[in-house]
Design an enzyme around this catalytic site. Structure first.
Site, PDB file in Angstrom:
ATOM      1  CE  LYS A 196     108.147  70.582  65.395  1.00  0.00           C
ATOM      2  NZ  LYS A 196     109.564  70.714  65.030  1.00  0.00           N
ATOM      3  CE  LYS A 249     106.998  74.398  65.419  1.00  0.00           C
ATOM      4  NZ  LYS A 249     108.285  73.890  65.033  1.00  0.00           N
TER       5      LYS A 249
HETATM    6  C1  PBG Z   1     112.112  71.672  63.083  1.00  0.00           C
HETATM    7  C2  PBG Z   1     111.226  72.848  63.201  1.00  0.00           C
HETATM    8  C3  PBG Z   1     110.101  73.129  62.432  1.00  0.00           C
HETATM    9  C4  PBG Z   1     109.584  74.349  62.873  1.00  0.00           C
HETATM   10  C5  PBG Z   1     110.416  74.782  63.898  1.00  0.00           C
HETATM   11  N1  PBG Z   1     111.408  73.833  64.100  1.00  0.00           N
HETATM   12  C6  PBG Z   1     109.535  72.425  61.257  1.00  0.00           C
HETATM   13  C7  PBG Z   1     109.039  71.070  61.329  1.00  0.00           C
HETATM   14  O1  PBG Z   1     108.880  70.442  62.369  1.00  0.00           O
HETATM   15  O2  PBG Z   1     108.811  70.579  60.223  1.00  0.00           O
HETATM   16  C8  PBG Z   1     108.370  75.027  62.321  1.00  0.00           C
HETATM   17  C9  PBG Z   1     108.229  76.465  62.618  1.00  0.00           C
HETATM   18  C10 PBG Z   1     107.255  77.196  61.783  1.00  0.00           C
HETATM   19  O3  PBG Z   1     106.431  76.629  61.028  1.00  0.00           O
HETATM   20  O4  PBG Z   1     107.276  78.435  61.856  1.00  0.00           O
HETATM   21  N2  PBG Z   1     113.461  72.029  63.081  1.00  0.00           N
END
Ligand code: PBG
Length: 328
Positions: A196, A249
């Protein structure tokens, strides 16, 4: 090509039936996971400005939404919660009466033929919007991991089918696996947000989940956008720790990472087409600058072509309807 004119690659492109026959990547509804945002209250359906067609929903509305999702043939949803109260340690995240725990129970009771995946993180639940417990401006890894394990167990106790940790702390997969197993949840898979990135594409999500950090950013735990060898190490360690499904991601700007992860590890691989990817396509389509439906499908096929077995996408409902209509 040396053997032209005998060899002509266009032969397999002239006829739509032939094109269908030789198509290499087929998107199906089974590939989709639909993200949903739960809020406290009743009859609430708050539109998220930067994500047209996406809403924060109270649990009663969410259950109806899940019925529609299931009837469209989408196999799974992933839930995010916006709690009534936030505090320093994100207590609502692991409370048996927390927003997600209530939402999971309601969905499992009313829509049994839908897989419910829960996002495990603290950022939606902490008053400071960070993904863990703080000491000054430092996110404490091990203290956070214990809370994440507690959160995962409480999701499982509520009835979650798959647990998806998105926090990027070190060692959280093994801690969650052990905690789940200790409580008897040996059959519940972990879908780890393994690679991520610290991405600008999460902007609209933070409006939807009300999880923008009060100061600083997430670069001390999410990955540097420039790295892919490091992504391999992240994925490898999550697999060693017991991840069943690994996720990359965002998706669209990280197709090389999806490709490498799938090639190297061969595990079921998920990709998250995040809020900013969705918002950009929607915005350009609303301006008639692109054909929204066509680009939606192109973006999803590209993610699958790169190697994703499943795609978390805000387009899931629209794409399912498109597939029903066109049968391709
Ligand atoms: C954290 C989380 C995030 C997303 C999914 N889980 C946000 C982040 O890391 O700030 C982002 C998903 C998206 O942008 O659609 N709980």
């Amino acid at each position: 090509m040396a053997n032209y004119p005998l060899k002509r690659l266009r032969r397999l492109r002239y006829n739509p039936l032939v094109r269908d026959m030789v198509r290499e990547t087929i998107l199906t509804k089974d590939d989709f996971i639909y993200p949903l945002f739960a809020v406290p209250g009743e009859k609430i359906k708050n539109p998220i400005k930067s994500m047209p067609g996406v809403f924060q929903m109270s649990i009663d509305v969410l259950v109806e939404e899940c019925k529609e999702v299931a009837s469209l043939g989408i196999p799974a949803v992933i839930l995010f919660g916006i709690p009534e109260h936030k505090d320093e340690v994100g207590s609502d995240a692991y409370s048996p009466t927390g927003i997600i725990q209530q939402a999971v129970r309601a969905i499992k009771a009313n829509v049994p033929n839908l897989l419910v995946i829960t996002d495990v993180c603290l950022c939606e639940y902490t008053s400071h919007g960070h993904c863990g417990v703080l000491n000054g401006e430092d996110i404490l890894n091990d203290e956070t991991v214990s809370l994440l394990a507690k959160e995962a167990v409480s999701h499982a106790e509520a009835g979650a089918d798959i647990i998806a940790p998105s926090d990027m702390m070190d060692g959280r997969i093994i801690a969650i696996r052990k905690a789940l197993d200790y409580k008897g949840f040996t059959k519940i898979p972990i879908m780890s947000y393994a690679a991520k990135y610290a991405s600008g594409f999460y902007g609209p999500f933070r409006d939807a989940a009300e999880s923008t950090p009060a100061f600083g950013d997430r670069r001390s735990h999410q990955m540097d956008i420039a790295n892919t060898n490091e992504a391999m190490r992240e994925v490898e360690s999550d697999i060693e720790e017991g991840a069943d499904i690994v996720m990359v991601k965002p998706a669209g700007a990280y197709l090389d990472v999806i490709y490498r992860v799938k090639e190297k590890f061969g595990l079921p691989t998920a990709a998250y087409q995040v809020s900013g990817e969705f918002a950009m396509i929607k915005a350009a389509a609303q301006n008639n600058w692109i054909d929204g439906e066509r680009v939606m499908m192109e973006s999803l096929v590209a993610i699958k072509r790169a190697g994703a077995d499943m795609i978390l996408t805000y387009f899931a409902k629209d794409a399912a309807k498109y597939l029903d209509r066109t049968r391709k």
